[in-house]
Design an enzyme around this catalytic site. Structure first.
Site, mmCIF file in Angstrom:
data_model
loop_
_atom_site.group_PDB
_atom_site.id
_atom_site.type_symbol
_atom_site.label_atom_id
_atom_site.label_comp_id
_atom_site.label_asym_id
_atom_site.label_seq_id
_atom_site.Cartn_x
_atom_site.Cartn_y
_atom_site.Cartn_z
ATOM 1 N N TYR A 70 0.825 -1.208 0.000
ATOM 2 C CA TYR A 70 0.000 0.000 0.000
ATOM 3 C C TYR A 70 0.863 1.265 0.000
ATOM 4 C CZ TYR A 70 -3.028 3.785 1.389
ATOM 5 O OH TYR A 70 -3.679 4.991 1.415
ATOM 6 N N GLY A 77 -5.777 5.499 -0.608
ATOM 7 C CA GLY A 77 -7.180 5.563 -0.257
ATOM 8 C C GLY A 77 -8.001 4.556 -1.031
#
Length: 544
Positions: A70, A77
């Protein structure tokens, strides 16, 4: 009162002294750097080695084919499912700064921004954010050489970190990569001039490192705005509470109050340490007074006098508790993902979670704001009593010798009432609100940054209300026959310090400048120092 722009570090706080990034950074050290111009020591030793190991773990993960991490090889997001090629990881970092630098509104005060720089540097120095040491070195250099980013005050949700404020800070500290990089550098103050960030950094002799993989996220995905704001507010709240006691003691004198309500046995029976301590300080300030207890027919006073320890004491207790929470947060890693280097047989890991969430700071800041709003409300009630003949035990209406021809302090109490009302609006808890963002990926946010802004306003309002009370109480003492000669040792010192700032009100005049001078006296601590000098060991040491 505080925080005005122009790159100033402010007038409150300790004198300069070296502060090191550590796992034990304290609120006084934040104040020393943010307001006192204290230097931050170079980042070195075992902490630097931990940061280097964390960075190596990021590079190892980036080199693994097909690795989905990530914010490093994915979007942010709700775009976390979108793959990003490893070769674009550096550009992804800079793009995050560009898209998040969307804050609006008046800039944050300079001391708050300096506190943010220190808080973020200290978090990154824990060695779990995956940045290069040069990023931390740059933040330290900005603090030491006086480059203060211009950070708009509005735009942070207090979850996913203080993205917008920290992006405006990071835009000054760092840059994009490659020929196609956007030249945006934000704005900064340097040596009293507001200019673009690149110019300010060049003038200070600080290079802006080009961001690499993960570093844009590490700079922005944290709670530094909220936590730095809370640290400064807690420092100020403690000082305001001490001055609230000074003002209350002088009002006790002006209103010929009963000292029985300060009896130590009474407060020990309630088993609340802050209350016990407040009552003890009031007794010390009033010792030797010829004004308190001078009305033989008085049995007890109104709550705004009689219950002062029961109101201010719990606020002292709350400030002490919140200081512990905020200092823990100053020494935490509020990032996502976290990067843990290999240790023994355990491989390195990059773990995604939610340490950036500001629910804790939001609750802490809301609590502080509510408590300090009550401090101002109590103060205003004492002022009202002194101005009202039916309540003041013999003082002339509006605290002026010729009421009617002169309005005295009437309008000043209007101002205080307006500030108290403003506090009630500002103290509405921001932490109970949440508006989902990022396509509902970020479906519960803290709004803690709003709590931080509102809390600072509450403290500024409260400072002004206490200044009004000090002016009013000194005027009440002045109007009592022989009043200033009948004061206790502590209250006499406070009275004289007030009189050094403002003269008695004999005829109507604008009192705005008088209040402002007393606000400055509260800010710089001279009233508290006067009490301390008069009472010695009976008065607690000033915060350092």
């Amino acid at each position: 009162m505080s925080g005005e722009q122009g790159g100033s570090t402010g007038g409150r706080g300790p004198e300069a002294g070296a502060v090191a990034l550590s796992s034990r950074l304290t609120i006084p050290e934040v104040v020393a750097v943010a307001r006192g111009g204290a230097r931050v020591e170079p980042f070195a030793g075992a902490a630097r080695e931990r940061v280097e190991a964390s960075r190596a773990t990021v590079l190892e993960a980036l080199a693994r084919p097909g690795e989905r991490i990530y914010g490093i090889t994915t979007g942010y997001g709700s775009l976390a499912g979108t793959r990003i090629a490893p070769r674009d990881a550096a550009r992804l970092s800079w793009n995050l700064i560009l898209k998040c630098a969307a804050g609006l509104g008046p800039p944050l005060p300079a001391d708050w921004v300096r506190g943010m720089l220190l808080a973020r540097a200290n978090s990154l120095a824990r060695g779990a954010s995956g940045v290069r040491p040069v990023i931390i070195d740059t933040l330290i250099a900005m603090l030491n050489r006086g480059v203060t980013p211009v950070v708009p005050g509005k735009g942070s949700l207090g979850a996913s970190g203080d993205l917008a404020p920290l992006a405006h800070m990071a835009a000054v500290a760092t840059s994009g990569v490659g020929e196609d990089a956007d030249p945006f550098s934000g704005e900064a103050w340097f040596e009293g001039c507001r200019t673009d960030g690149a110019t300010a950094m060049a003038a200070a002799g600080i290079a802006r490192p080009a961001l690499e993989a993960k570093e844009g996220l590490a700079l922005t995905n944290g709670t530094a705005m909220m936590v730095a704001g809370a640290a400064l507010q807690l420092h100020d709240a403690r000082m305001l509470l001490l001055h609230a006691e000074l003002a209350a003691a002088l009002s006790f004198e002006g209103l010929l109050a009963c000292s029985a309500a300060l009896d130590p046995a009474l407060h020990e029976a309630n088993n609340q340490p802050g209350q016990v301590a407040t009552a003890a300080r009031l007794r010390a300030l009033l010792a030797g007074s010829g004004l308190v207890d001078s009305d033989p027919d008085r049995v007890q006073d109104a709550y705004s006098l009689r219950c002062t320890p029961q109101v201010l004491g719990p606020v002292h207790d709350m400030v002490a508790f919140l200081s512990g929470r905020v200092e823990a947060a100053l020494n935490a890693v509020s990032d996502n993902p976290l990067v843990f280097p290999a240790a023994g047989s355990a491989p390195g890991a990059v773990v995604s979670g939610g340490n950036f969430h500001g629910a804790g700071p939001a609750l802490w800041l809301d609590t502080l704001g509510i408590a300090m709003a009550d401090v101002a409300s109590l103060s205003d009630r004492r002022v009202f009593r002194m101005l009202t003949p039916e309540l003041s035990w013999g003082l002339p209406a509006m605290l002026v010798a010729e009421p009617g021809l002169h309005g005295g302090l009437m309008s000043l109490q209007y101002t205080g009432a307006a500030l108290v009302s403003d506090n009630k609006t500002l103290a509405h808890p921001d932490s109970v609100d949440s508006i989902p963002t990022s396509a509902n990926q970020e479906d519960h946010v803290s709004m803690g940054a709003n709590a931080a802004r509102h809390g600072r306003e509450i403290l500024d309002n409260t400072r002004a209300v206490l200044a009004i009370e000090l002016l009013s109480a000194a005027q009440a003492v002045h109007l009592r026959p022989g009043g200033d000669e009948r004061l206790g040792a502590g209250t006499r010192a406070v009275y004289e310090a007030v009189r050094a700032c403002v003269s008695p009100v004999v005829a109507d005049r604008s009192l705005a400048a008088d209040v402002e001078r007393l606000e400055v006296a509260i800010e710089d601590g001279r009233l508290e120092r006067a009490a301390a000098a008069a009472l010695g060991d009976l008065w607690p040491p000033a915060p350092r």
